[in-house]
Design a protein around this motif. Structure first.
Motif, mmCIF file in Angstrom:
data_model
loop_
_atom_site.group_PDB
_atom_site.id
_atom_site.type_symbol
_atom_site.label_atom_id
_atom_site.label_comp_id
_atom_site.label_asym_id
_atom_site.label_seq_id
_atom_site.Cartn_x
_atom_site.Cartn_y
_atom_site.Cartn_z
ATOM 1 N N LYS A 1 -2.288 4.809 4.984
ATOM 2 C CA LYS A 1 -2.169 6.125 4.358
ATOM 3 C C LYS A 1 -3.242 6.317 3.279
ATOM 4 N N ALA A 2 -3.562 5.240 2.588
ATOM 5 C CA ALA A 2 -4.569 5.339 1.524
ATOM 6 C C ALA A 2 -5.986 5.282 2.096
ATOM 7 N N GLY A 3 -6.063 4.944 3.357
ATOM 8 C CA GLY A 3 -7.377 4.873 3.988
ATOM 9 C C GLY A 3 -8.212 3.685 3.550
ATOM 10 N N VAL A 4 -7.531 2.599 3.229
ATOM 11 C CA VAL A 4 -8.268 1.383 2.863
ATOM 12 C C VAL A 4 -7.755 0.228 3.709
ATOM 13 N N ALA A 5 -8.441 -0.879 3.610
ATOM 14 C CA ALA A 5 -7.968 -2.062 4.330
ATOM 15 C C ALA A 5 -6.805 -2.681 3.558
ATOM 16 N N GLU A 6 -5.986 -3.395 4.285
ATOM 17 C CA GLU A 6 -4.818 -3.989 3.658
ATOM 18 C C GLU A 6 -5.236 -4.894 2.496
ATOM 19 N N GLY A 7 -6.243 -5.672 2.740
ATOM 20 C CA GLY A 7 -6.686 -6.602 1.704
ATOM 21 C C GLY A 7 -7.104 -5.904 0.419
ATOM 22 N N THR A 8 -7.588 -4.703 0.578
ATOM 23 C CA THR A 8 -8.083 -3.965 -0.585
ATOM 24 C C THR A 8 -6.966 -3.669 -1.585
ATOM 25 N N LEU A 9 -5.788 -3.473 -1.070
ATOM 26 C CA LEU A 9 -4.662 -3.223 -1.972
ATOM 27 C C LEU A 9 -4.579 -4.312 -3.026
ATOM 28 N N PHE A 10 -4.823 -5.525 -2.567
ATOM 29 C CA PHE A 10 -4.611 -6.670 -3.447
ATOM 30 C C PHE A 10 -5.804 -6.951 -4.348
ATOM 31 N N ARG A 11 -6.855 -6.200 -4.138
ATOM 32 C CA ARG A 11 -7.969 -6.237 -5.088
ATOM 33 C C ARG A 11 -7.633 -5.327 -6.266
ATOM 34 N N HIS A 12 -6.815 -4.337 -6.004
ATOM 35 C CA HIS A 12 -6.525 -3.339 -7.028
ATOM 36 C C HIS A 12 -5.199 -3.583 -7.724
#
Lengths: 238, 238, 238, 238
Positions: free
Chosen positions: B76-87
């Motif tokens: 939904k956010a249009g990012v990769a799953e891994g990216t969530l955990f960078r933020h």
DNA sequence: AATGAATGAGCGTTCATTCAT
DNA sequence: AATGAATGAACGCTCATTCAT
């Protein structure tokens, strides 16, 4: 659905004799809702069944439905995990059973008191009393409010079977109060909604968004809520 | 915490000149609440950050926190799953961020209007207006109410940073209303709680336990709620 | 185990008088294979016992052993689940019982016909006839072929008690056919294996890898199979 | 163990020049059948993908599909359990992939040889050769035969894509043999079925219902099978 | 002897999180 | 900084087996 033209009319007698109390007409209002497994073993072990539901109510209320594992459920209920599934088709129908069961008592109590209320001004007493008993059903209510959000079938059932019932009974009560001139001439449907909503405030104030309140504080809150509501709808005395 | 002996005193001037409006004293009341990761990359991509939070607010409100997967979130956010955990450190701190962010605007609006209110009798107008704007923050509020149940740290934070703030500001407002003799001499703390609770009723009536209401109905409900509340606390005119 | 030096020798009389038919020597070939529980209640309820086995044969053949639950088994057999375990030690020994029981009849029929065969050229008639009766034992055979794959003890038992028996009887028969010069001088062990294998083709052709064949087609297939086999082993007439 | 070359018969002419071999018309007969997950990661890691399939082929062949746990599968493939489900939608589609993949080579080989066969009498050579290579595909074939029983979708696919293809190619070949007077005038459809069925006998004889045969025995069996079949269908020389 | 409720190990599957690229 | 394949613990649920009745 409900009568719409609400207006002025004086209440002549403060004593609504039972026969004319509109709530009575709506009683005997709901029937058992079976939602457990269809296999014949349904009522086989009522003890286990209710142990499971009690455990579920407790855990669901505290951790939410999703976070509660069947492992925890089984442990708290003191049964093996497999046993849960002998009594309920799946985890969700445990939730359904928790939600359906327990309203009945609450509902009956409220309606009984409403139907026996001595005077329309005494509505605040009913409200007060019910609010103080609210926490007895706290877990179940919390489960309902929370999980109804995410489970449309559940919500529909609650709306139809519980909220709808309460709403229409209360509405009829309010309407009569208005007809008798005791209450201000307001939209009874919405007033009924506020009436019911007041319980929400009470419920949430008691233990949801706030640390558990002392009994004294609970009593004060209940009194005030009932009082504000009554003053809010009462026709001006003079 | 709040002054306790509240009693009779007449309101002389209907115009609370700004300087004396007690709400002002409490303004500028809360500060940003950092709850994201400590690594230096924190604010690296503000764009992504808010895209994630928007997605989260939406999904959490509709499916609940537990039922929302990080995969959905990422999609939904249009990012990769891994990216969530960078933020964010983990899924839960996304929830925390959703919950803490967004109150600020709501809170500010309410307090601004309260501080600018022309007359204590106009409190119902404020209430009404705020209620009609409620749905703008519907997702965030739903997330808060729902998930606060199950996450004590979250609840505490909301209580302290949001409810507490609103409560004390409102309480001060009510107290003054009482002091001026506009409101009945009631416990201002509890009245404030009812005031805030009314929003809950409005919120739930709007879209929770009920099918989505029409704007007209929402407006009626908001009006009535505000009206009943005002009548409920107003000192008798005669 | 079986005679090994097979070679040329002319068949003098087309009529193998019973006494010289080698098959007879092997008859009375196998004995009951006990595989059920050792507890004394073994044969207690022969009725239930066979009801269970019939149900098992049917279900195992259609769903496989693993996919068949004891609940299904009990239901189909018309007994309680617990009862299964009074009659058999565990689920697997139901399989074992299914597999061992039922061969006897098949085996006897084949051997009887083989022993009574009028002429070595008439083997194809025997084969044909047996093939057409194959489906009577279809379930049991399917269970055997399938489950023997995965249960070495089972396979061993079937090999020893059934295939081995058939093999050696057939082998002796073929050997004699060769000795009499009716059949080509081929390795009788392998020919016997082919003979038996032909039944496999027939079985599989009938209902396994193919939609159920019509009786006519089955008959044609059986005829052809028998014919090709006979032509395949017959010594050149000229 | 067994004597080897017993029997004689010369092929005089009947040289089918390649152009007229009917098998050629049917070649280029089947296309890849995708059955893995639709997510775009399909071919992402061909290494893992085939490691999983190899492991699955091995385990399914030995223990059956149901008895093989995803835990075992993962371990044997040297991946985490979750990884299986990244590459395949579920356990069953691993089975499907095993079944679909691997036929292609077998099928191509058989048809190539059939199309290049020097003489219709040499059909037995093809058969022999193919049989000896059978065990290379033993696991896959075993999986197919076994599991096709219980998984109708699988069976249908195998029937259509594999058996059906082989059947029609073989049938055409046989028909031509008959037309040329090399083979007896038999129903070519059924003969083709027998031809294919012979491989079943060979396959099962090799390692299914019997302890693993020695290479020598396997060779003998293949030879004999091919020989019996050829003699079975050959038109009488005189 | 027969029952069927209770059991709990173990199944197939999901998903928050990690980390090599 | 962003990715997404890989991970494995933990989930909801099944089912062969036991045992009190």
């Amino acid at each position: 659905m409900a009568q719409k033209n609400y207006c002025i009319s004086k209440e002549t007698s403060k004593q609504p004799h039972n026969g004319s109390n509109p709530v009575n007409n709506v009683c005997k209002f709901f029937t058992a809702i079976p939602m457990q497994r269809s296999r014949p073993l349904q009522q086989a072990e009522p003890d286990l069944n209710s142990r499971i539901l009690t455990a579920a109510q407790h855990l669901f209320a505290r951790q939410g439905f999703e976070k509660t594992t069947t492992r925890q459920l089984a442990e708290k209920a003191g049964v093996a995990e497999g046993t849960l599934f002998r009594h309920f088709d799946n985890k969700k129908s445990i939730l359904a059973a928790v939600v359906t069961q327990g309203w009945s008592e609450m509902l009956t109590d409220l309606l009984t008191e409403l139907s026996e209320v001595a005077s329309y001004k005494a509505v605040s007493k009913v409200m007060q009393k019910r609010m103080l008993h609210l926490h007895e059903h706290g877990d179940m209510m919390r489960v309902c409010f929370m999980e109804a959000q995410y489970h449309p079938e559940l919500r529909e059932r609650i709306e139809t079977d519980v909220i709808g019932k309460m709403q229409s009974v209360t509405e009829a009560f309010i309407q009569t109060g208005i007809d008798r001139g005791v209450y201000r001439s307001l939209n009874p449907e919405l007033v009924a909604r506020i009436f019911l909503g007041m319980f929400m405030i009470a419920g949430f104030s008691q233990d949801t968004l706030t640390e558990a309140r002392s009994p004294k504080e609970q009593k004060d809150m209940a009194e005030l809520l009932a009082d504000v509501f009554l003053h809010g709808i009462l026709a001006p005395a003079c």
